[in-house]
Design a protein around this motif. Sequence first.
Motif: not given
Length: 545
Positions: A296-310
Motif C-alpha cells: 500500500l504505497t498510497e498511505a503514510t505510516y507511523l511505526v510503533l513499538p512492539h513486543d515480538m511483533g505485537v
Amino acid sequence: MKVATAAEMSRIEKAADAGGLTYDQMMENAGRAVVDAMIARRDMKGRRVVVLCGPGNNGGDGLVVARHLHDLEARVSVYLWKRDTTDDHNFDAVMERKVPVARADEDSGFATLREWLDEADVVVDALLGTGLTRPIGGTLAELLGVVAEVVAGRDDPPWVVAVDIPTGVNSDTGHSDPATVPADLTVTFGLPKRGQFLFPGAADVGELVVDDIDIPAELSSDIELGVTTVQTVRDLLPPRPLDAHKGTFGSALIVAGSVNYTGAAYLAAAAATRVGTGLVTAALPGPVYPIVAARLTEATYLVLPHDMGVVAPDAVKVLREHIADYDAILIGCGLTQEQPAAEFLEEFLLHEPTEHRRRAHIGFVRPAAGEEEAGKQVQETTLPPVVIDADGLNNLAKIDGWWKNLRAEQAILTPHPGEMARLRGTEIAEVQADRIKAAREAAEEWGQVVVLKGAYSLIAAPDGRVTINPFAEPALATAGTGDVLAGAIVGMLAQGLTAYDAAVVGCYLHGLAGQLVGAELGSAGAVAGDLLLALPYAIQEVLSD
C-alpha cells in the motif's frame, strides 16, 4: 425507509383508511403493484399463471392480480382456499372474465391443482399475509406440500411470486414454517416487514420489492426501525468539489496489525483510501510496517513499538504525539489479544486503565525514562471519533464497565455475533435470536453507535434508532471482509459524517461492493481484497442510480 411490524402496519393501514385511502383502494393498489413488478421482469402475455388465494385481504390482493394479468393476456387460473366469495367484488370481476376457478375443499387429492401446477409458468402466493401467528397445518399444509413437490420436481420450475410475504414466514420474527414455499419475488406493501430481513424467513423472500400503495409516509414517522436506501446513501455521501485538495476529504489513522495478522492492517487502510479519504496513515508494529508498506504505497505510516511483533503499551505515547492531526481513528484490526496489545488498548482507549502487573516485555523495546509519568498525562487526552473493531472489542470485553470510560465522545463499535456475545456476557444464540433487540440494547447501554455484522447488518444508535443494511451476500463470508468494512466506515467518519451516518454509508458501500464482486466472480472464491477496487464502483453506482 421505515420497516414495520404486523401491528404497526395494521395501525398505519387503519389510519390511511380513516384519511380517505380506503381498504378497497389499497387492495387495488397492492394487486396492481404486484403485476407491475412482474411485468417489469418478465413478459406475461400468454404465460400460464396459477394464483393461490386465501381468506382476508391477502387473498383479495391475489384476485386483483389475477384480473390484471388476465387483462394483459396471461392465461390465469385461480385456486381458492377457505375464501368466502359472497359479496366479493374482486372475485366477481374474475368470474366476469371467465377465469378458471377451483376450490381446495372441492378438489379431491388436489388433482386440479397438480394439473395446473404441472403446466404453470408462474405461481402467485396470496394465501396468507402478515397475520400468521401459529404453525401451518391441515389442508393448507397439504396444499403447500403439493406446490413444493411440483416446484421441486420440475426441470423448469415455475416462477414463484409472493404477495406481501411468503405464506408461512412470520413477518415480525422471520420464523419460517416448514410448509413455506420459498418465493423468487416478494412484493410487499406500504413498508417492508421486519421478518423479511431476519433469518431463516429472509431466505424465503427472494427479491424484495416495496410499493407504498399510496400510503402517506407521515403515518410511519414514529417507527424507529428502518432500512437503508440508495437515496439515503446518495444524500449522505460527502460532496467532491472541483477545488478540493486532500485535506478536504479528511485524515484517518488506522491502528492495526501484528506479525500474524498483517493482512488486517492492509485491508483496513486500503479500504479507507478506496472510499475517498484524503489522507490515510497506518500505525503499525515495526515488523508489520515493511510488509504493508510494500503493498500500500498510497498511505503514510507511523511505526510503533512492539513486543515480538505485537503492539506494545509504549505505542500510546507515540500515537498521542500525532493524534491531533487526524479526524478519525480505526483501532483493533489484527492487534491480537496478547498481553502487550491488551495493555496498549486499555491505556489508549480508556480514561482509567486498570492496574496491571509489571509489564513483562518479551521483545526488545523497553520503557523509556519518564514513561510512567507520560502515561498518566496522555490518559486524559480525548480521542477524535473512533471505530473499534475486532481485537479492540475482544480486549474491551474483558474489562467490566469499559463503556463508562471511553475517551472518545463518538465511537462506532463493529462486533460480529460472537464479539457481541462476549461484550454483553451472553451467548451467540441469544444475540441471533433477536438481532434487532441485541443491537438496540447494546447501543443504548454503551451510549455509542453499534454495527452488528452479519447478513443484513444492523446499525443501532443510542437514541433507539436501528437501520438495516439491505445486503445478504455470501461473497462477503470470508476472512478479512470485516477489516474492509471497518476501513470504509472510518473513511466516511474522517470525511465529516456523524458516527451513525458513517456507519450507515460504510455498511451500504461495503454490501454493494460485495454484491458487485459476487456478480462478477460468484459467491465462492471471492476474497476480501477483491472488495477494495469494488468500493469506488459502488460509490459510482450509488451516484448514478
